[in-house]
Scaffold this motif. Structure first.
Motif, PDB file in Angstrom:
ATOM      1  N   SER A  35     -17.262  -5.082  11.752  1.00 34.94           N
ATOM      2  CA  SER A  35     -16.077  -5.061  10.906  1.00 34.94           C
ATOM      3  C   SER A  35     -15.391  -6.417  10.995  1.00 34.94           C
ATOM      4  O   SER A  35     -15.685  -7.205  11.878  1.00 34.94           O
ATOM      5  CB  SER A  35     -15.160  -3.943  11.400  1.00 34.94           C
ATOM      6  OG  SER A  35     -13.936  -4.014  10.764  1.00 34.94           O
TER       7      SER A  35
ATOM      8  N   ASP B 162     -14.478  -8.351   3.277  1.00 35.87           N
ATOM      9  CA  ASP B 162     -15.287  -7.127   3.225  1.00 35.87           C
ATOM     10  C   ASP B 162     -16.359  -7.210   2.139  1.00 35.87           C
ATOM     11  O   ASP B 162     -16.618  -6.242   1.434  1.00 35.87           O
ATOM     12  CB  ASP B 162     -14.377  -5.910   3.011  1.00 35.87           C
ATOM     13  CG  ASP B 162     -15.039  -4.623   3.512  1.00 35.87           C
ATOM     14  OD1 ASP B 162     -16.049  -4.716   4.238  1.00 35.87           O
ATOM     15  OD2 ASP B 162     -14.552  -3.531   3.171  1.00 35.87           O
TER      16      ASP B 162
ATOM     17  N   GLY C 268      -6.606  -1.494  -3.502  1.00 39.80           N
ATOM     18  CA  GLY C 268      -6.263  -0.453  -2.522  1.00 39.80           C
ATOM     19  C   GLY C 268      -5.612   0.750  -3.178  1.00 39.80           C
ATOM     20  O   GLY C 268      -6.060   1.220  -4.217  1.00 39.80           O
TER      21      GLY C 268
ATOM     22  N   SER D 154     -13.540   7.673   1.388  1.00 44.91           N
ATOM     23  CA  SER D 154     -14.256   7.082   2.525  1.00 44.91           C
ATOM     24  C   SER D 154     -15.368   6.152   2.036  1.00 44.91           C
ATOM     25  O   SER D 154     -15.860   6.277   0.911  1.00 44.91           O
ATOM     26  CB  SER D 154     -14.833   8.181   3.419  1.00 44.91           C
ATOM     27  OG  SER D 154     -16.160   8.447   3.040  1.00 44.91           O
ATOM     28  N   SER D 155     -15.774   5.236   2.911  1.00 41.74           N
ATOM     29  CA  SER D 155     -16.804   4.243   2.572  1.00 41.74           C
ATOM     30  C   SER D 155     -18.145   4.875   2.253  1.00 41.74           C
ATOM     31  O   SER D 155     -18.999   4.247   1.638  1.00 41.74           O
ATOM     32  CB  SER D 155     -17.009   3.285   3.743  1.00 41.74           C
ATOM     33  OG  SER D 155     -15.862   2.539   3.940  1.00 41.74           O
TER      34      SER D 155
ATOM     35  N   LYS E 195      -8.863  -8.029   2.999  1.00 41.26           N
ATOM     36  CA  LYS E 195      -8.091  -6.960   3.650  1.00 41.26           C
ATOM     37  C   LYS E 195      -6.697  -7.415   4.051  1.00 41.26           C
ATOM     38  O   LYS E 195      -5.875  -6.607   4.481  1.00 41.26           O
ATOM     39  CB  LYS E 195      -8.822  -6.490   4.902  1.00 41.26           C
ATOM     40  CG  LYS E 195     -10.159  -5.829   4.633  1.00 41.26           C
ATOM     41  CD  LYS E 195     -10.713  -5.413   5.972  1.00 41.26           C
ATOM     42  CE  LYS E 195     -12.051  -4.777   5.886  1.00 41.26           C
ATOM     43  NZ  LYS E 195     -12.572  -4.483   7.224  1.00 41.26           N
TER      44      LYS E 195
ATOM     45  N   ASN F 213      -8.464   3.297  -1.567  1.00 38.43           N
ATOM     46  CA  ASN F 213      -8.673   3.304  -0.120  1.00 38.43           C
ATOM     47  C   ASN F 213      -8.519   4.688   0.507  1.00 38.43           C
ATOM     48  O   ASN F 213      -8.675   4.839   1.713  1.00 38.43           O
ATOM     49  CB  ASN F 213      -7.703   2.319   0.553  1.00 38.43           C
ATOM     50  CG  ASN F 213      -8.041   0.879   0.199  1.00 38.43           C
ATOM     51  OD1 ASN F 213      -9.055   0.621  -0.447  1.00 38.43           O
ATOM     52  ND2 ASN F 213      -7.197  -0.053   0.609  1.00 38.43           N
TER      53      ASN F 213
ATOM     54  N   GLN G 131       0.825  -1.216   0.000  1.00 39.84           N
ATOM     55  CA  GLN G 131       0.000   0.000   0.000  1.00 39.84           C
ATOM     56  C   GLN G 131       0.861   1.268   0.000  1.00 39.84           C
ATOM     57  O   GLN G 131       0.330   2.378   0.075  1.00 39.84           O
ATOM     58  CB  GLN G 131      -0.955  -0.016   1.205  1.00 39.84           C
ATOM     59  CG  GLN G 131      -1.987  -1.147   1.124  1.00 39.84           C
ATOM     60  CD  GLN G 131      -2.873  -1.042  -0.109  1.00 39.84           C
ATOM     61  OE1 GLN G 131      -3.548  -0.042  -0.314  1.00 39.84           O
ATOM     62  NE2 GLN G 131      -2.873  -2.069  -0.959  1.00 39.84           N
TER      63      GLN G 131
ATOM     64  N   ARG H  19     -13.429   0.135   1.080  1.00 41.85           N
ATOM     65  CA  ARG H  19     -12.328   1.077   0.902  1.00 41.85           C
ATOM     66  C   ARG H  19     -11.149   0.740   1.800  1.00 41.85           C
ATOM     67  O   ARG H  19     -10.401   1.637   2.208  1.00 41.85           O
ATOM     68  CB  ARG H  19     -12.831   2.496   1.196  1.00 41.85           C
ATOM     69  CG  ARG H  19     -13.963   2.963   0.279  1.00 41.85           C
ATOM     70  CD  ARG H  19     -13.501   3.188  -1.147  1.00 41.85           C
ATOM     71  NE  ARG H  19     -14.555   3.757  -1.993  1.00 41.85           N
ATOM     72  CZ  ARG H  19     -14.332   4.270  -3.198  1.00 41.85           C
ATOM     73  NH1 ARG H  19     -13.119   4.268  -3.714  1.00 41.85           N
ATOM     74  NH2 ARG H  19     -15.324   4.756  -3.909  1.00 41.85           N
ATOM     75  N   SER H  20     -11.016  -0.527   2.168  1.00 44.04           N
ATOM     76  CA  SER H  20      -9.839  -0.883   2.966  1.00 44.04           C
ATOM     77  C   SER H  20      -9.273  -2.240   2.570  1.00 44.04           C
ATOM     78  O   SER H  20      -8.528  -2.840   3.326  1.00 44.04           O
ATOM     79  CB  SER H  20     -10.183  -0.861   4.458  1.00 44.04           C
ATOM     80  OG  SER H  20     -11.326  -1.643   4.695  1.00 44.04           O
TER      81      SER H  20
END
Ligand SMILES: Cc1cc2nc3c(=O)[nH]c(=O)nc-3n(C[C@H](O)[C@H](O)[C@H](O)COP(=O)(O)OP(=O)(O)OC[C@H]3O[C@@H](n4cnc5c(N)ncnc54)[C@H](O)[C@@H]3O)c2cc1C
Length: 543
Positions: A462, A467, A392, A399-400, A357, A396, A238, A408-409
């Motif tokens: 979470s 996800d 990513g 925002s969601s 993730k 990312n 990332q 977004r992660s």
């Protein structure tokens, strides 16, 4: 001047009834509207609302839907947006492009006319109509995010109270609808005629492609697990310095012979500066990548089979050989994009997806090893794979809640696909093969995600690993509307699918938007309803 163009009767041909995936057809199709302008699309809607029920009309762009949302026995009428191929630059609203264009049209137009591009998918024939509104992503997405992250306006025909309306929505006009069409997916809110972009990324100058073949011979459960860990650590890095690099590991079924790792790196002189030092560094990182995998298992110079996306021919020079002096092939941006833009043949297929993730954990890796090396009776797994796409980066940084795309992660997106042909003269044999392939994929998926009740959706608020799923890789196994294409009484299996696709953006919360609410506001009668359209109201009331 606007018109209401349509074909019916003998002017409907077998091609009108057939999706890209050969599993899907619309045998009862009666009428095809073919708008050439946004006003034509409005006229079509004003016309069909008096002739058909909400679940008998579908919209089609590139025909690449993985499920039978468009091409099914229910469909009597299709709005085919292929004629919406215009594009341009509006002084106030920016660049625009019609939803009848396919990916390759878009790449040519944006690059050749404006020197711009979009971080969209690779396969040339995928239509912008479904692809972009579903969140469309591709080889430039770590660098530039999702296609929906660039949209600043949408022109769309909506139908409310049996009245069709052509609207322009953006951050200031009908902001809820604008939010939802950025990820909420095709067939949910109305007929999208044009996407608008105030700004677009500059086309990169060069694209570098390198490939590594990882023969199954010698792959043990330990080796496979290490491939997954290495891919997550390095190929899904990332660090912003790596966002111009996108990697795909294709885990082809054992009977195809080999896995492959493909790497795509972009050079943009306005970002990376001196090309000589860029290439020196790329040679070093590409060689290091090969050494990493060579230290785990075997690597080979024999081209691996290429089954997944993007599709290209193994013999068209993209696979490196022992004779290559450089560890990559270098192309201008347009040339490289064209070289990997194959969509593959029209086949029968079944697909699934998952957002990840973290690296694939040991228990899942061992399950993959089991399924990817077995040969279940009756199945033909010679064109079967799952692929991990690095993800990513800039995706990312959004925002969601910014768009309907909540995921977004994640660091990787997993695409599962099994393809087959139905060549037998005996329909029962064809059906048996299809059933065996599909069952094999369903078994692997539900086993790998057994901890999450068979669907990679977080069971709590979470989850450190999964996800949910990608709406554009739709999969009816994870939950459908009832046979009226509405919600399923007390059980709502569709909720499972919607939660997997949209996570907290499905029903939202007090202060957050929700695709469910926007659907109720803008398409309350559930036009274009399909087995996985966002639920609106009870279909019996809507009809
Ligand atoms: C070979 C192949 C490669 C792919 N590669 C990628 C990739 O690299 N990246 C990626 O993100 N996805 C990819 N996908 C998935 C793709 O994004 C989705 O299948 C997408 O929905 C296809 O859009 P379409 O217009 O071609 O399909 P269609 O089948 O025409 O439409 C799909 C859905 O969108 C609706 N729709 C179509 N046009 C409109 C419109 N104008 N207004 C409103 N609704 C509309 C349809 O009713 C349908 O529900 C790929 C799919 C295939 C088959």
């Amino acid at each position: 001047m606007s018109t209401c163009l349509f074909r019916e009767g003998d002017a409907i041909t077998p091609s009108d009834r057939q999706g890209f995936d050969r599993r899907w057809s619309a045998p009862n199709l009666e009428r095809v509207y073919t708008p050439l302008t946004a006003d034509d699309a409005l006229n079509a809607a004003e016309n069909f609302i008096h002739m058909y029920n909400h679940d008998e009309v579908q919209i089609v762009s590139g025909r690449h839907c993985y499920e039978n949302f468009i091409y099914s026995a229910k469909t009597k009428c299709i709005v085919d947006v292929t004629g919406l191929r215009d594009f341009g630059h509006d002084r106030d609203k920016g660049y625009y492009i019609g939803t009848g264009n396919a990916n390759w049209d878009m790449y040519q137009i944006l690059n050749n006319v404006f020197g711009k591009t979009l971080p969209a998918g690779s396969c040339y024939s995928v239509g912008l109509g479904g692809h972009v509104t579903g969140g469309g992503y591709g080889l430039l997405s770590r660098l530039y995010g999702l296609t929906v992250d660039w949209i600043t306006g949408v022109r769309i025909v909506v139908i409310r109270n049996n009245r069709a309306e052509l609207l322009y929505c953006d951050a200031s006009n009908h902001a809820d609808l604008f939010w939802a069409v950025r990820g909420g997916g095709g067939g949910n809110f109305g007929i999208i005629t044009h996407y608008y972009f105030q700004d677009l990324p500059r086309s990169p100058d060069y694209m570098y492609i390198s490939t590594i073949t990882l023969p199954w011979e010698g792959i043990t459960p330990d080796v496979l697990f290490q491939y997954f860990q290495t891919f997550a650590e390095y190929e899904c890095s990332q660090s912003e310095l790596t966002w111009n690099n996108f990697n795909i590991i294709h885990i082809n079924h054992k009977y195809t012979g080999a896995l492959s790792l493909s790497s795509f790196t972009y050079y943009d002189k306005t970002r990376q500066g001196d090309i000589n030092s860029f290439e020196r560094s790329l040679i070093a990182t590409t060689n290091q990548r090969k050494q990493r995998y060579a230290s785990i298992g075997k690597v080979s110079n024999t081209p691996a089979p290429h089954i997944g996306h993007p599709v290209w021919l193994a013999d068209n020079g993209l696979f490196l050989t022992a004779d290559d002096a450089l560890p990559y092939r270098k192309y201008t941006y347009l040339e490289g994009t064209q070289n990997v833009n194959g969509s593959g043949p029209n086949r029968y297929g079944k697909y699934k997806s998952a957002y990840l993730k973290q690296a694939v954990p040991r228990d899942q890796s061992d399950k993959y090893f089991h399924y990817m090396t077995e040969q279940p009776e009756g199945a033909d797994l010679s064109a079967t794979l799952f692929q991990l796409d690095s993800y990513g980066g800039r995706i990312n940084r959004v925002s969601s809640k910014e768009t309907a795309i909540a995921q977004r992660s994640s660091i990787a997106k997993v695409q599962y696909g099994t393809y087959w042909y139905e060549d037998s003269q005996d329909p029962a044999a064809n059906e048996a093969r299809a059933a065996a392939n599909i069952k094999w994929l369903q078994d692997m998926y539900s086993d790998v995600y057994a901890r999450w009740n068979g669907i990679p959706s977080p069971t709590a608020f979470s989850d450190p690993l999964v996800d949910g799923c990608y709406f554009n890789y739709c999969d009816t196994d994870i939950g459908v509307n009832n046979s009226d294409y509405s919600m399923n009484g007390a059980h709502y299996p569709i909720d499972k699918a919607m939660s997997a696709y949209f996570r907290d953006n499905y029903v939202g919360s007090f202060s957050h938007p929700s695709v469910f609410m926007v659907k109720q506001t803008w398409n309350p009668q559930n036009w274009f309803a399909s087995s996985q359209s966002i639920p609106a109201v009870d279909a019996n009331k809507a009809a």
